[in-house]
Design an enzyme around this catalytic site. Structure first.
Site, PDB file in Angstrom:
ATOM      1  N   SER A  69       0.798  -1.227   0.000  1.00 24.98           N
ATOM      2  CA  SER A  69       0.000   0.000   0.000  1.00 24.98           C
ATOM      3  C   SER A  69       0.831   1.277   0.000  1.00 24.98           C
ATOM      4  O   SER A  69       0.302   2.357  -0.279  1.00 24.98           O
ATOM      5  CB  SER A  69      -0.949   0.014   1.202  1.00 24.98           C
ATOM      6  N   LYS A  72       0.606   3.227  -3.130  1.00 23.52           N
ATOM      7  CA  LYS A  72      -0.615   3.985  -3.438  1.00 23.52           C
ATOM      8  C   LYS A  72      -0.395   5.496  -3.374  1.00 23.52           C
ATOM      9  O   LYS A  72      -1.050   6.247  -4.097  1.00 23.52           O
ATOM     10  CB  LYS A  72      -1.731   3.586  -2.467  1.00 23.52           C
ATOM     11  N   TYR A 197      -2.597  -2.645 -10.740  1.00 26.63           N
ATOM     12  CA  TYR A 197      -2.649  -2.489  -9.286  1.00 26.63           C
ATOM     13  C   TYR A 197      -1.798  -3.548  -8.578  1.00 26.63           C
ATOM     14  O   TYR A 197      -0.955  -3.218  -7.729  1.00 26.63           O
ATOM     15  CB  TYR A 197      -4.102  -2.581  -8.823  1.00 26.63           C
ATOM     16  N   TYR A 249      -4.029   3.309   7.724  1.00 22.31           N
ATOM     17  CA  TYR A 249      -5.322   2.631   7.758  1.00 22.31           C
ATOM     18  C   TYR A 249      -6.227   3.271   8.809  1.00 22.31           C
ATOM     19  O   TYR A 249      -6.202   4.495   8.976  1.00 22.31           O
ATOM     20  CB  TYR A 249      -5.140   1.124   7.976  1.00 22.31           C
ATOM     21  N   VAL A 267       1.195  -3.862   4.026  1.00 22.40           N
ATOM     22  CA  VAL A 267       1.032  -5.111   4.767  1.00 22.40           C
ATOM     23  C   VAL A 267       2.252  -6.031   4.686  1.00 22.40           C
ATOM     24  O   VAL A 267       2.269  -7.082   5.327  1.00 22.40           O
ATOM     25  CB  VAL A 267      -0.241  -5.878   4.326  1.00 22.40           C
TER      26      VAL A 267
END
Length: 313
Positions: A69, A72, A197, A249, A267
């Site tokens: 992530s 992102k 992705y 998160y 993660v």
């Protein structure tokens, strides 16, 4: 921020890592992507890089891991560079969710059903559809080159085993993507968007790569090592704000209170952070807490922030 010289940080950093390392025992390595479960649960490493090129590293800082992530943040920036704010944020919101990063709950409950922000899975999948390119291969090549430029590491590449593992088991992400497609949020072929992705989540890096990327953000898009402007200042402002409000998160508020720095976790156990105007920070600790953040890595960030008075607040 306390005026602490890098030599002092170099001396203290190994001590701080060993203080935080035992906290990994309270976390678990991610297993929902099977390939990630192979990571050593007790690993913990950190690199800090300043604008003068001075660095301090400790622990398992040379361990390589996939960005997950963390990527992102930078695909959002690239999408903004490709299309501008109005177009991107017509399909992705700007608010925290309070839900898990892979939750579909708000997509169904809140109209018009666009993802709440670009750092949850639904938002990042949507952002991936905005990357310019003739096909998934060209889009992925552009993303990888962007990361090479940001890290100053021409050898950066994918972990194809993790990529395949994510692609083969990513049923929830497929559900999210097809739901977005059905609602008119996602444009393009769903499987092609997902390929982009899954691939950018599987880019391999280490703590020094994260620190270099954080350093660019810390200096508003300019790489102090080269003097080159890599990102427009406005898009860095947007990215750092999302990192502060959504980057950890649904523990982002707690992290803002305890650490007080923009950060983004993944993660695989990575954390990218920065002290504005000063340094970039890269941390890895694969054992995760129940929010999906590095158990020992978060403890280390809290400890460093307190010791060095780094909180922006």
């Amino acid at each position: 921020m306390l005026a602490v010289d890098m030599e002092t940080i170099r001396k203290q950093l190994p001590v701080w890592v060993e203080v935080s390392r035992p906290h990994a025992a309270h976390g678990k390595v991610a297993s929902y992507i099977p390939e990630l479960s192979k990571a050593p649960a007790d690993a913990l490493g950190v690199t800090i890089l300043t604008k003068d090129g001075e660095s301090a590293s400790a622990g398992d800082c040379g361990m390589r891991f996939t960005l997950q992530s963390i990527s992102k943040v930078f695909t959002l920036i690239l999408a903004l560079m490709d299309h501008g704010e109005d177009e991107v944020f017509s399909k992705v919101g700007m608010e925290p969710t309070g839900d898990n990063f892979n939750s579909m709950l708000k997509l169904e409950l809140v109209r018009p059903g666009i993802p709440f922000n670009p750092l949850i899975n639904a938002g990042a999948i949507t952002v991936s559809s905005f990357i310019r390119g003739r096909d998934p291969k060209e889009k992925s090549e552009r993303i990888l080159q962007f990361f090479k430029d940001l890290t100053g590491n021409p050898g950066l590449d994918y972990d194809l085993q993790v990529y395949r593992s994510e692609s083969e088991t990513g049923n929830l992400n497929r559900s999210i993507a097809y739901f977005l497609k059905e609602n008119g949020v996602l444009s393009g072929d769903v499987e092609e968007v997902l390929d982009v992705y899954f691939r950018h989540c599987a880019i391999l890096a280490d703590c020094s790569d994260l620190a270099r990327m954080g350093l660019v953000l810390a200096h508003n898009g300019v790489d102090p090592m080269t003097g080159q402007t890599l990102i427009p200042r406005r898009y860095v402002q947007i990215a750092k704000t999302f990192m502060t409000t959504c980057g950890m998160y649904n523990a982002s508020g707690e992290f803002a209170i305890q650490v007080g720095l923009p950060a983004k976790s993944g993660v695989s156990g990575g954390i990218l952070s920065l002290v504005p105007g000063y340094c970039g920070i890269g941390v890895v600790g694969p054992a995760l807490n129940d929010k999906g953040n590095s158990q020992a890595g978060v403890h280390l960030m809290e400890h460093m922030s307190r010791e060095l008075d780094w909180s922006m607040f």
